[in-house]
Write a protein that holds these residues in place. Structure first.
Motif, PDB file in Angstrom:
ATOM      1  N   GLU A 171      -6.913   0.088  -5.802  1.00 12.38           N
ATOM      2  CA  GLU A 171      -5.666   0.566  -5.028  1.00 12.38           C
ATOM      3  C   GLU A 171      -4.930  -0.178  -5.625  1.00 12.38           C
ATOM      4  O   GLU A 171      -3.792   0.470  -4.443  1.00 12.38           O
ATOM      5  CB  GLU A 171      -6.453   0.806  -3.476  1.00 12.38           C
ATOM      6  N   GLN A 172      -4.260  -0.888  -4.980  1.00  8.72           N
ATOM      7  CA  GLN A 172      -3.242  -2.223  -4.558  1.00  8.72           C
ATOM      8  C   GLN A 172      -3.268  -3.291  -6.041  1.00  8.72           C
ATOM      9  O   GLN A 172      -2.129  -3.967  -5.506  1.00  8.72           O
ATOM     10  CB  GLN A 172      -3.252  -3.290  -3.172  1.00  8.72           C
ATOM     11  N   CYS A 181      -2.153   5.457   4.786  1.00  7.10           N
ATOM     12  CA  CYS A 181      -1.651   4.442   4.889  1.00  7.10           C
ATOM     13  C   CYS A 181      -0.541   4.254   6.023  1.00  7.10           C
ATOM     14  O   CYS A 181      -0.257   3.243   6.451  1.00  7.10           O
ATOM     15  CB  CYS A 181      -0.003   4.152   3.872  1.00  7.10           C
ATOM     16  N   GLY A 183      -2.986   3.761  -4.913  1.00  3.41           N
ATOM     17  CA  GLY A 183      -2.419   3.848  -3.960  1.00  3.41           C
ATOM     18  C   GLY A 183      -4.112   3.747  -3.531  1.00  3.41           C
ATOM     19  O   GLY A 183      -5.229   3.684  -3.830  1.00  3.41           O
ATOM     20  N   LEU A 184      -3.834   3.697  -2.098  1.00  2.00           N
ATOM     21  CA  LEU A 184      -5.485   4.163  -0.839  1.00  2.00           C
ATOM     22  C   LEU A 184      -6.070   5.043  -0.887  1.00  2.00           C
ATOM     23  O   LEU A 184      -5.527   6.015  -0.630  1.00  2.00           O
ATOM     24  CB  LEU A 184      -4.990   3.609   0.387  1.00  2.00           C
ATOM     25  N   SER A 209       1.026  -1.265  -0.198  1.00  2.00           N
ATOM     26  CA  SER A 209       0.160  -0.172  -0.394  1.00  2.00           C
ATOM     27  C   SER A 209       0.917   1.143  -0.084  1.00  2.00           C
ATOM     28  O   SER A 209       0.489   2.075  -0.428  1.00  2.00           O
ATOM     29  CB  SER A 209      -0.945  -0.393   1.365  1.00  2.00           C
ATOM     30  N   VAL A 234      -9.440  -3.662  -3.857  1.00  2.00           N
ATOM     31  CA  VAL A 234      -8.186  -4.199  -3.723  1.00  2.00           C
ATOM     32  C   VAL A 234      -7.684  -3.773  -5.022  1.00  2.00           C
ATOM     33  O   VAL A 234      -6.218  -3.404  -5.151  1.00  2.00           O
ATOM     34  CB  VAL A 234      -7.916  -5.190  -2.631  1.00  2.00           C
ATOM     35  N   SER A 239       2.762   1.817  -3.478  1.00  2.00           N
ATOM     36  CA  SER A 239       1.538   2.006  -4.512  1.00  2.00           C
ATOM     37  C   SER A 239       0.599   3.836  -4.234  1.00  2.00           C
ATOM     38  O   SER A 239       0.058   4.112  -5.245  1.00  2.00           O
ATOM     39  CB  SER A 239       0.023   1.254  -4.345  1.00  2.00           C
ATOM     40  N   SER A 240       1.230   4.047  -2.774  1.00  2.62           N
ATOM     41  CA  SER A 240       0.499   4.788  -2.645  1.00  2.62           C
ATOM     42  C   SER A 240       1.728   6.331  -2.889  1.00  2.62           C
ATOM     43  O   SER A 240       0.913   7.764  -3.003  1.00  2.62           O
ATOM     44  CB  SER A 240      -0.025   5.093  -1.525  1.00  2.62           C
ATOM     45  N   GLY A 273      -9.262  -4.825   2.209  1.00  2.00           N
ATOM     46  CA  GLY A 273      -7.422  -4.389   1.461  1.00  2.00           C
ATOM     47  C   GLY A 273      -6.949  -2.961   2.951  1.00  2.00           C
ATOM     48  O   GLY A 273      -6.437  -2.445   2.896  1.00  2.00           O
ATOM     49  N   ASP A 274      -8.217  -2.569   3.802  1.00  2.00           N
ATOM     50  CA  ASP A 274      -7.676  -1.152   4.997  1.00  2.00           C
ATOM     51  C   ASP A 274      -8.651  -1.504   5.998  1.00  2.00           C
ATOM     52  O   ASP A 274      -9.219  -2.994   6.035  1.00  2.00           O
ATOM     53  CB  ASP A 274      -8.293  -0.499   3.806  1.00  2.00           C
ATOM     54  N   GLY A 314      -2.225  -6.659  -4.361  1.00  2.00           N
ATOM     55  CA  GLY A 314      -3.230  -6.773  -3.415  1.00  2.00           C
ATOM     56  C   GLY A 314      -4.069  -8.132  -3.269  1.00  2.00           C
ATOM     57  O   GLY A 314      -4.150  -8.309  -2.427  1.00  2.00           O
TER      58      GLY A 314
END
Length: 410
Positions: free
Chosen positions: A315-316, A95, A294-295, A78, A312, A81-82, A365-366, A320
């Motif tokens: 974002e990942q 994150c 990214g998240l 994460s 997911v 990717s962010s 995923g978060d 992910g």
């Protein structure tokens, strides 16, 4: 580490984690709460939880496991990717939040020993949340059952959506039923949890939570059929009552299930399918495909994704998705390989519920309630701590008084 020596602070930490994952978006409350204030409360709860967990575990004793290891890899992914800031600086903040969340779980893992301690913490905390929902319903029925949500139950004191309330009600109902079947709680305590939770679940008209409860309980109780007479009796009566209800109240059940939606709207999963198609057909670079953007806030083009796997993926990336699938499969495999027991049944229920809900809800995923559900499952599947040695031959064993064998109050 025996659950008998689990500090009370651990329960407080778990409650703060639950508070952090309640979110800040939802229905209008009786007393308007600024979103910034709610975010300060939820983020402050997470920081406090991490601080308390660190204070109670200063020696940093942890119990390593595949679930937390894979969750940590997801955190690293994460961050990777962010850092490109495609989702803005909010991605880095998310994150940081995920890092505190995962770090707190690592600190609490010291007390994961295969017992039901965290199951009880889970039930108590979400029962308290549902208590605020019930209080809001009594204080202002109009605000709790607004036309904006089609008359479905929402949080009138704290901004909770119908799917959130349905999820909490379904999860603690299933866990309490299993504790009752395992004789780990008494009928009065179980009724205090189950009856109001089912009423609130019915008022939310949440199909995902209802199906997750029914299927999850069926799988969990099925894992106990060979070893528990109570589970066999419950399963038999559930089948009989379910059959009678399906035949006698088919029309009412269909009306409740459709929620007044058209066939087209129902077949498209209330518009979700259109968002999913647009997300999957969106052109992506190789980096975005592998690592995601990214998240974010689990939305696409301003519309909620409402699917854990696609959220997911967005974002990942596919990496992910692979990590999330890995820790779900690992937990499920470990649960299936364990001998029949109440902790195993509770873990099967939680894993099954999360797997079912992941199709129409985001969160795997978060930092979310779904990761808390899976963390409880991981605590139930952890290897038991070493037990005290048996007394030497000729030394009488200490008799356990009858009151110590009684079921605990939730």
């Amino acid at each position: 580490m025996s659950t008998a020596h689990t500090p009370k602070t651990v329960g407080t930490v778990w409650g703060l984690l639950v508070l952090n994952t309640l979110g800040s978006a939802g229905a209008k409350t009786i007393v308007p709460l600024p979103r910034s204030l709610i975010q300060m409360v939820t983020m402050g709860a997470l920081v406090t939880a991490f601080g308390l967990a660190l204070a109670v575990n200063l020696r940093l004793r942890i119990r390593a496991g595949a679930f937390l290891f894979l969750l940590t890899l997801l955190l690293v992914l994460s961050v990777i990717s962010s850092v490109h800031l495609e989702s803005g600086f909010g991605a880095l903040f998310r994150c940081f939040r995920l890092a505190l969340f995962v770090g707190t779980l690592w600190l609490l893992s010291r007390w994961w020993d295969g017992g039901t301690t965290f199951v009880r913490h889970h039930i108590r905390m979400y029962l308290a949340v549902l208590g605020t929902v019930a209080a809001g319903l009594v204080a202002s029925p109009g605000a709790a059952l607004p036309d904006l949500y089609g008359g479905r139950l929402v949080g009138a004191l704290w901004p909770l959506t119908p799917p959130q309330i349905g999820q909490y009600a379904a999860v603690i109902t299933g866990l309490t039923v299993l504790l009752l079947l395992g004789r780990r709680t008494d009928r009065t305590s179980a009724a205090v949890v189950i009856v109001p939770s089912l009423v609130l679940l019915a008022l939310t008209h949440t199909r995902t939570a209802t199906l997750g409860l029914l299927i999850g309980l069926a799988l969990a109780i099925g894992s106990l059929l060979l070893t528990s007479a109570a589970a066999r009796r419950f399963f038999t009566w559930a089948v009989v009552i379910g059959t009678v209800a399906a035949v006698g109240f088919a029309s009412a059940l269909q009306t409740w299930f459709l929620r007044g939606q058209s066939q087209e709207n129902f077949s498209s999963l209330t518009g979700r399918a259109k968002v999913w198609h647009a997300l999957l057909t969106e052109p992506r670079t190789t980096t975005e495909y592998l690592f995601g953007a990214g998240l974010g806030d689990k939305s696409f083009n301003g519309l909620p994704i409402d699917n854990s796997w696609l959220a997911v993926y967005n974002e990942q990336g596919v990496i992910g998705v692979g990590l999330v699938a890995a820790f779900v499969v690992v937990l499920g495999t470990v649960a299936l390989l364990r001998p029949p027991s109440l902790p195993r049944a509770c873990a099967i229920f939680l894993i099954s519920y999360c797997a079912i809900a992941s199709y129409t809800e985001a969160g795997l995923g978060d930092a979310s309630p779904y990761l808390l559900h899976l963390a409880v499952a991981a605590s139930l599947l952890a290897a038991p701590a070493a037990t005290a040695p048996l007394p030497a031959p000729g030394v009488p064993r200490r008799r356990v008084p009858r009151w110590a064998k009684r079921p605990e109050v939730i």
